[in-house]
Write an enzyme that holds these catalytic residues in place. Sequence first.
Site, PDB file in Angstrom:
ATOM      1  N   HIS A   1      -6.906  23.488  51.730  1.00 43.57           N
ATOM      2  CA  HIS A   1      -5.967  23.058  50.686  1.00 43.57           C
ATOM      3  C   HIS A   1      -6.580  21.892  49.915  1.00 43.57           C
ATOM      4  CE1 HIS A   1      -1.859  22.753  49.008  1.00 43.57           C
ATOM      5  NE2 HIS A   1      -2.018  21.434  49.064  1.00 43.57           N
TER       6      HIS A   1
ATOM      7  N   MET B   1      -1.628  19.315  40.632  1.00 42.56           N
ATOM      8  CA  MET B   1      -0.539  18.386  40.292  1.00 42.56           C
ATOM      9  C   MET B   1      -0.978  17.634  39.046  1.00 42.56           C
ATOM     10  SD  MET B   1       0.201  17.250  44.233  1.00 42.56           S
ATOM     11  CE  MET B   1      -1.419  17.821  44.746  1.00 42.56           C
TER      12      MET B   1
ATOM     13  N   HIS C   1      -4.146  23.212  44.738  1.00 47.40           N
ATOM     14  CA  HIS C   1      -2.798  22.762  44.369  1.00 47.40           C
ATOM     15  C   HIS C   1      -2.928  21.782  43.204  1.00 47.40           C
ATOM     16  CE1 HIS C   1       0.984  20.352  45.879  1.00 47.40           C
ATOM     17  NE2 HIS C   1       1.175  20.905  44.705  1.00 47.40           N
TER      18      HIS C   1
ATOM     19  N   ASP D   1       4.290  22.081  52.303  1.00 45.19           N
ATOM     20  CA  ASP D   1       3.302  21.020  52.091  1.00 45.19           C
ATOM     21  C   ASP D   1       3.956  19.644  52.160  1.00 45.19           C
ATOM     22  OD1 ASP D   1       1.136  19.506  51.269  1.00 45.19           O
ATOM     23  OD2 ASP D   1       1.006  20.377  49.254  1.00 45.19           O
TER      24      ASP D   1
HETATM   25  C1  DX5 Z   1       0.929  15.675  48.544  1.00 41.07           C
HETATM   26  C2  DX5 Z   1      -0.065  16.777  48.810  1.00 41.07           C
HETATM   27  C3  DX5 Z   1      -0.161  17.189  50.242  1.00 41.07           C
HETATM   28  C4  DX5 Z   1      -0.590  16.119  51.193  1.00 41.07           C
HETATM   29  C5  DX5 Z   1      -0.111  16.462  52.560  1.00 41.07           C
HETATM   30  O1  DX5 Z   1       1.069  15.528  47.175  1.00 41.07           O
HETATM   31  O2  DX5 Z   1       0.281  17.925  48.056  1.00 41.07           O
HETATM   32  O3  DX5 Z   1      -0.997  18.330  50.356  1.00 41.07           O
HETATM   33  O4  DX5 Z   1      -1.965  15.938  51.214  1.00 41.07           O
HETATM   34  O5  DX5 Z   1      -0.435  15.401  53.392  1.00 41.07           O
HETATM   35  P1  DX5 Z   1       0.240  15.166  54.795  1.00 41.07           P
HETATM   36  O6  DX5 Z   1      -0.007  16.400  55.614  1.00 41.07           O
HETATM   37  O7  DX5 Z   1      -0.474  13.972  55.302  1.00 41.07           O
HETATM   38  O8  DX5 Z   1       1.708  14.932  54.560  1.00 41.07           O
HETATM   39 ZN    ZN Z   2      -0.814  19.882  48.346  1.00 44.84          ZN
END
Ligand code: DX5
Ligand code: ZN
Length: 220
Positions: A35, A70, A68, A177
């Site tokens: 990811h 963002m 992913h 996620d």
């Molecule tokens: C947050 C990300 C996640 C994050 C998850 O914006 O999309 O993928 O890295 O991290 P953990 O598993 O540490 O909550």
């Molecule tokens: Zn993510």
Amino acid sequence: MQQGVRIAPSILSADFARLGEEVRAVAAAGADWLHVDVMDGHFVPNLTIGPAVVKALRPHATLPFDVHLMIAPVDPFLEAFAEAGADIITVHPEAGPHVHRSIQRIKALGKRAGVSLNPATPAKMLDYLIDEIDLVLVMSVNPGFGGQSFIASQLKKIAAIRTMIDKSGRAIDLEVDGGIDADTARQAVEAGADVLVAGTATFRGGPGAYAANIAALRGQ
Ligand code: DX5
Ligand code: ZN
């Protein structure tokens, strides 16, 4: 019960000075997908990596790269991430007014298309996308940072989306996620998730711990 769940380590929690090695290490430790969290400091309050890093990591593993995005706007960058080696590209409807167009574009690039819903975005957002998409990514934290706590209200949304997917009869992955650990992994899978993103819970303890960390997320 968690047999069949796929684990997608988020490299956001990896050692950025040794990213290639980290990718090889989680692949060897049993990760199913990788990811990749792409943040722009605008759609979310953090900056991470771009297509050049995805391209540099590509030769380090054969795992599907689950990218992913963002970022807003997102459309101008879809081609670059596709060319860099993404297998799945996920976009947020909150990032722009034309998510249907973004999905069409990702599919035209020959990639699997995902939609991600923020914690306050209802499952209903998927009504007119469900026939187009390959993956739904439910954010169980507000996007921007690793290491946040799982927002329990999202379990109900996961269950609602599981029903929608089953009704559609299409092969759509339901990925969760944010704040995933062994405990919330079990809850998310019980609600209907079949792919779990985990940053903190995968990378804690360093490379020697990755296999056990990933197994724990599978409930083993
Ligand atoms: C947050 C990300 C996640 C994050 C998850 O914006 O999309 O993928 O890295 O991290 P953990 O598993 O540490 O909550
Ligand atoms: Zn993510």
